[in-house]
Design a protein around this motif. Structure first.
Motif, PDB file in Angstrom:
ATOM      1  N   ILE A   1     -38.888-104.165 -15.375  1.00 54.06           N
ATOM      2  CA  ILE A   1     -37.227-103.568 -15.102  1.00 54.06           C
ATOM      3  C   ILE A   1     -36.532-103.414 -13.542  1.00 54.06           C
ATOM      4  O   ILE A   1     -36.232-102.101 -13.180  1.00 54.06           O
ATOM      5  N   PRO A   2     -35.927-104.256 -13.064  1.00 55.73           N
ATOM      6  CA  PRO A   2     -35.317-103.598 -11.447  1.00 55.73           C
ATOM      7  C   PRO A   2     -34.257-101.920 -12.072  1.00 55.73           C
ATOM      8  O   PRO A   2     -33.607-102.679 -13.633  1.00 55.73           O
ATOM      9  N   PRO A   3     -33.263-101.421 -11.597  1.00 52.08           N
ATOM     10  CA  PRO A   3     -32.793-100.691 -11.941  1.00 52.08           C
ATOM     11  C   PRO A   3     -31.661-100.338 -11.999  1.00 52.08           C
ATOM     12  O   PRO A   3     -30.975-101.588 -11.847  1.00 52.08           O
ATOM     13  N   GLY A   4     -30.480 -99.775 -12.659  1.00 52.23           N
ATOM     14  CA  GLY A   4     -28.758-100.598 -12.678  1.00 52.23           C
ATOM     15  C   GLY A   4     -28.536-101.501 -14.160  1.00 52.23           C
ATOM     16  O   GLY A   4     -27.362-101.627 -13.355  1.00 52.23           O
ATOM     17  N   ILE A   5     -29.653-102.142 -14.469  1.00 51.81           N
ATOM     18  CA  ILE A   5     -28.896-103.863 -15.520  1.00 51.81           C
ATOM     19  C   ILE A   5     -28.772-103.428 -16.637  1.00 51.81           C
ATOM     20  O   ILE A   5     -28.026-104.327 -17.255  1.00 51.81           O
ATOM     21  N   LEU A   6     -29.291-102.381 -16.620  1.00 46.00           N
ATOM     22  CA  LEU A   6     -28.988-101.592 -18.401  1.00 46.00           C
ATOM     23  C   LEU A   6     -28.854-100.343 -18.879  1.00 46.00           C
ATOM     24  O   LEU A   6     -28.628 -99.299 -17.573  1.00 46.00           O
ATOM     25  N   ARG A   7     -28.195-100.527 -19.967  1.00 41.86           N
ATOM     26  CA  ARG A   7     -27.945 -98.957 -20.603  1.00 41.86           C
ATOM     27  C   ARG A   7     -28.232 -98.411 -22.223  1.00 41.86           C
ATOM     28  O   ARG A   7     -28.978 -99.812 -22.683  1.00 41.86           O
ATOM     29  N   THR A   8     -28.820 -97.745 -22.650  1.00 42.62           N
ATOM     30  CA  THR A   8     -29.514 -97.641 -23.481  1.00 42.62           C
ATOM     31  C   THR A   8     -28.434 -97.834 -24.646  1.00 42.62           C
ATOM     32  O   THR A   8     -27.097 -97.908 -25.110  1.00 42.62           O
ATOM     33  N   GLY A   9     -29.156 -98.217 -25.854  1.00 41.33           N
ATOM     34  CA  GLY A   9     -28.612 -99.442 -26.843  1.00 41.33           C
ATOM     35  C   GLY A   9     -28.146-101.142 -26.513  1.00 41.33           C
ATOM     36  O   GLY A   9     -27.557-101.433 -27.551  1.00 41.33           O
ATOM     37  N   ASP A  10     -28.473-101.694 -25.688  1.00 44.71           N
ATOM     38  CA  ASP A  10     -27.961-102.949 -24.621  1.00 44.71           C
ATOM     39  C   ASP A  10     -28.726-103.894 -25.813  1.00 44.71           C
ATOM     40  O   ASP A  10     -29.380-103.473 -26.376  1.00 44.71           O
ATOM     41  N   ASN A  11     -28.000-105.050 -26.146  1.00 47.79           N
ATOM     42  CA  ASN A  11     -28.520-106.499 -26.626  1.00 47.79           C
ATOM     43  C   ASN A  11     -29.394-106.095 -28.064  1.00 47.79           C
ATOM     44  O   ASN A  11     -29.762-106.362 -28.837  1.00 47.79           O
ATOM     45  N   ARG A  12     -29.361-105.154 -28.568  1.00 48.96           N
ATOM     46  CA  ARG A  12     -28.833-104.339 -29.776  1.00 48.96           C
ATOM     47  C   ARG A  12     -28.093-104.353 -31.154  1.00 48.96           C
ATOM     48  O   ARG A  12     -26.923-104.158 -30.604  1.00 48.96           O
ATOM     49  N   ARG A  13     -28.734-105.586 -32.285  1.00 50.94           N
ATOM     50  CA  ARG A  13     -27.491-105.863 -33.527  1.00 50.94           C
ATOM     51  C   ARG A  13     -27.634-104.604 -34.174  1.00 50.94           C
ATOM     52  O   ARG A  13     -29.516-104.729 -34.687  1.00 50.94           O
ATOM     53  N   LEU A  14     -26.726-103.619 -34.324  1.00 47.59           N
ATOM     54  CA  LEU A  14     -26.853-102.828 -35.949  1.00 47.59           C
ATOM     55  C   LEU A  14     -26.998-103.102 -36.527  1.00 47.59           C
ATOM     56  O   LEU A  14     -26.479-104.310 -37.827  1.00 47.59           O
TER      57      LEU A  14
ATOM     58  N   PHE B   1     -37.668-101.804 -26.118  1.00 50.11           N
ATOM     59  CA  PHE B   1     -38.378-100.188 -25.566  1.00 50.11           C
ATOM     60  C   PHE B   1     -37.127 -99.428 -25.829  1.00 50.11           C
ATOM     61  O   PHE B   1     -36.493 -99.088 -26.594  1.00 50.11           O
ATOM     62  N   PHE B   2     -37.945 -97.481 -25.236  1.00 50.94           N
ATOM     63  CA  PHE B   2     -37.021 -96.776 -26.109  1.00 50.94           C
ATOM     64  C   PHE B   2     -36.258 -96.604 -24.302  1.00 50.94           C
ATOM     65  O   PHE B   2     -36.794 -96.664 -23.190  1.00 50.94           O
ATOM     66  N   GLY B   3     -34.885 -96.899 -25.028  1.00 52.44           N
ATOM     67  CA  GLY B   3     -33.607 -96.511 -23.980  1.00 52.44           C
ATOM     68  C   GLY B   3     -33.581 -95.489 -23.804  1.00 52.44           C
ATOM     69  O   GLY B   3     -32.980 -95.673 -22.354  1.00 52.44           O
ATOM     70  N   GLN B   4     -33.860 -94.594 -23.524  1.00 56.57           N
ATOM     71  CA  GLN B   4     -34.732 -92.578 -23.441  1.00 56.57           C
ATOM     72  C   GLN B   4     -35.533 -93.051 -21.422  1.00 56.57           C
ATOM     73  O   GLN B   4     -34.774 -92.306 -21.245  1.00 56.57           O
ATOM     74  N   GLU B   5     -35.843 -93.453 -21.410  1.00 53.35           N
ATOM     75  CA  GLU B   5     -36.755 -94.585 -20.566  1.00 53.35           C
ATOM     76  C   GLU B   5     -36.195 -95.086 -19.040  1.00 53.35           C
ATOM     77  O   GLU B   5     -36.302 -94.621 -18.111  1.00 53.35           O
ATOM     78  N   LEU B   6     -34.800 -95.290 -19.111  1.00 53.48           N
ATOM     79  CA  LEU B   6     -34.279 -95.907 -18.372  1.00 53.48           C
ATOM     80  C   LEU B   6     -33.943 -94.574 -16.767  1.00 53.48           C
ATOM     81  O   LEU B   6     -33.252 -93.872 -17.998  1.00 53.48           O
ATOM     82  N   VAL B   7     -33.823 -94.835 -16.432  1.00 53.69           N
ATOM     83  CA  VAL B   7     -33.098 -94.469 -15.440  1.00 53.69           C
ATOM     84  C   VAL B   7     -31.475 -93.809 -14.617  1.00 53.69           C
ATOM     85  O   VAL B   7     -31.979 -94.879 -14.444  1.00 53.69           O
ATOM     86  N   PRO B   8     -30.983 -92.935 -14.680  1.00 56.11           N
ATOM     87  CA  PRO B   8     -29.634 -92.960 -14.789  1.00 56.11           C
ATOM     88  C   PRO B   8     -29.371 -93.347 -13.439  1.00 56.11           C
ATOM     89  O   PRO B   8     -29.965 -93.350 -12.817  1.00 56.11           O
ATOM     90  N   THR B   9     -28.502 -94.496 -13.461  1.00 51.41           N
ATOM     91  CA  THR B   9     -27.717 -95.115 -12.613  1.00 51.41           C
ATOM     92  C   THR B   9     -27.176 -93.959 -11.296  1.00 51.41           C
ATOM     93  O   THR B   9     -27.168 -94.673 -10.326  1.00 51.41           O
ATOM     94  N   GLU B  10     -26.871 -93.094 -12.149  1.00 50.57           N
ATOM     95  CA  GLU B  10     -26.196 -91.655 -11.134  1.00 50.57           C
ATOM     96  C   GLU B  10     -27.577 -91.424 -10.161  1.00 50.57           C
ATOM     97  O   GLU B  10     -27.040 -90.506  -9.088  1.00 50.57           O
TER      98      GLU B  10
END
Length: 453
Positions: free
Chosen positions: A148-161, A74-83
């Motif tokens: 997706i529960p909050p606070g478990i991911l950051r943008t770019g996680d689990n992607r191999r470049l 998915f688009f990582g920008q959609e994650l709500v910041p943990t702060e």
């Protein structure tokens, strides 16, 4: 090509009757030269060989961004910041499935995601993957959504470049590297069917002495069965050398001369065991001197004090052997000859001197990038007596103590003829030249056997 005298003149404090282990290693590094012939080998035949040329990656590895997990992209920008004051779960609609081996052709909008398999190409614009075990999946008719529960991911996680393993045009493998299973796999990942390697090193070996029995011979008083041929064969085979086994050669001048001559004609290096101790009543040392440029050392070490090194020169006419008893061979001054290592006769001393001195020299001759074997730190579980002024190699067994620390103890009697002590060990306790007694609990260096012995 330097003579032994020239090498010795450049070695500070050179004394053939009191060589340090470090001095021996430095001398041998100046004595040997790498082979020059190359082979083009299929990958299945290249294991253990030494690369003769750099391998340059012909493309990016991986060739595209891909998923490191089975999950949802998915688009990582959609994650709500943990702060954020009140982080919230993210709900996304599943709009397709991306499988490994074929790019998914659909499009994704904000609020949507794609189920994705490990290794599958990341759909355009998507940059983050949530592992499938982290989400809650809901179905309503034909519509699937995940939470997706909050606070478990950051943008770019689990992607191999793309290119994060290797970039196109960059070195993937270096000249001089030993081809291990992992390096063969790396070459295969680049689509390479063959690799350019240095040809295998040819090493001739024989035992010397009238007291040595070959397997199958009847026992006799004062004689011992030849174990050194089998340990040396194993050590050389582990190193990837082409071994030329010349058996047991008795202490008779014409037999020794014929053996050295044949070995020099066939091999890049010659290894013998026995016949190098001071005052021994045999012909081996005399024949080494006659046929080559050879130095005899007494090394400040235990076990393995006596050693001979140098070059045995190939002869212009091997036919002389049958008509003259090999005594009138003419040395071939146009060739560097075969490098010779005359090792002690005691079984443990043979293995210790091989590991400490011969193995690094042979690797250099093979064209390999040479580095000292790493020393492991372990606490001694017993007191060890040691006098400064020589390097000692005690056979030891490393294990894990109850507190999780590494510990080592000797394998009993340390006599240079006690072969069982070597068979029961998994490393050598290295007590350095200036080191003294070791107390219980002291930290010592250990040269581990794995991959060598």
């Amino acid at each position: 090509m330097k003579t032994l005298a020239q090498i010795a003149a450049e070695l500070q404090g050179y004394d053939p009757q009191a060589m340090t282990a470090e001095g021996v290693q430095h001398f041998l590094s100046q004595l040997v030269t790498p082979v020059q012939q190359t082979l083009e080998l299929p990958l299945f035949e290249a294991l253990g060989r030494v690369l003769a040329a750099d391998v340059i990656s012909p493309f990016d590895v991986p060739p595209h961004d891909n998923s490191a997990m089975d999950g949802y992209a998915f688009f990582g920008q959609e994650l709500v910041p943990t702060e954020a004051a009140s982080p919230a779960a993210l709900n996304l609609q599943v709009v397709g499935t991306a499988l490994a081996g074929k790019a998914w052709q659909g499009s994704v909008q904000p609020g949507q995601c794609v189920r994705i398999m490990t290794g599958a190409v990341m759909p355009a614009g998507l940059d983050t993957v949530v592992p499938q075990e982290f989400v809650q999946l809901q179905r309503s008719g034909d519509v699937e959504t995940i939470t997706i529960p909050p606070g478990i991911l950051r943008t770019g996680d689990n992607r191999r470049l793309r290119g994060e393993d290797l970039m196109q045009g960059k070195s993937a493998l270096q000249k001089g590297e030993l081809l291990t299973p992992a390096r063969l796999g790396l070459a295969a990942s680049l689509g390479l069917k063959t690799l350019t390697t240095w040809r295998p090193l040819r090493v001739a070996y024989f035992s010397t002495g009238n007291e040595i029995l070959s397997l199958g011979e009847a026992p006799r008083e004062g004689a011992v069965y030849d174990s050194n041929r089998y340990t040396v064969f194993g050590l050389l085979s582990r190193l990837g050398c082409q071994v030329i086994d010349m058996g047991v050669v008795r202490d008779e001048p014409h037999l020794l001369e014929a053996a050295f001559t044949e070995a020099a004609l066939q091999a890049d290096a010659i290894i013998t065991s026995g016949g190098v101790s001071v005052g021994e009543a045999d012909y081996t040392k005399a024949m080494m001197k006659k046929l080559g440029d050879v130095a005899f050392w007494r090394i400040a070490m235990r076990p393995g004090r006596p050693m001979a090194v140098g070059r045995i020169l190939p002869l212009k006419s091997a036919a002389c052997a049958s008509s003259t008893g090999a005594s009138s061979y003419e040395k071939n001054s146009t060739s560097a000859g075969a490098v010779m290592f005359g090792l002690p006769g005691n079984p443990v001393a043979v293995m210790v001197t091989f590991l400490a001195f011969v193995r690094p020299a042979l690797l250099q001759m093979m064209g390999a990038i040479t580095e000292p074997l790493p020393l492991l730190k372990a606490h001694s579980s017993e007191a060890i007596r040691k006098k400064p002024g020589r390097t000692e190699y005690q056979r030891g067994r490393v294990s894990t103590a109850p507190d999780g620390a590494l510990q080592v103890k000797t394998t009993g009697s340390q006599g240079s003829g006690v072969l069982r002590s070597m068979a029961e060990a998994n490393g050598l306790i290295v007590l350095h030249h200036t080191q003294g007694n070791v107390a219980v609990g002291d930290e010592v260096d250990v040269l581990m056997f794995e991959g060598a012995v």
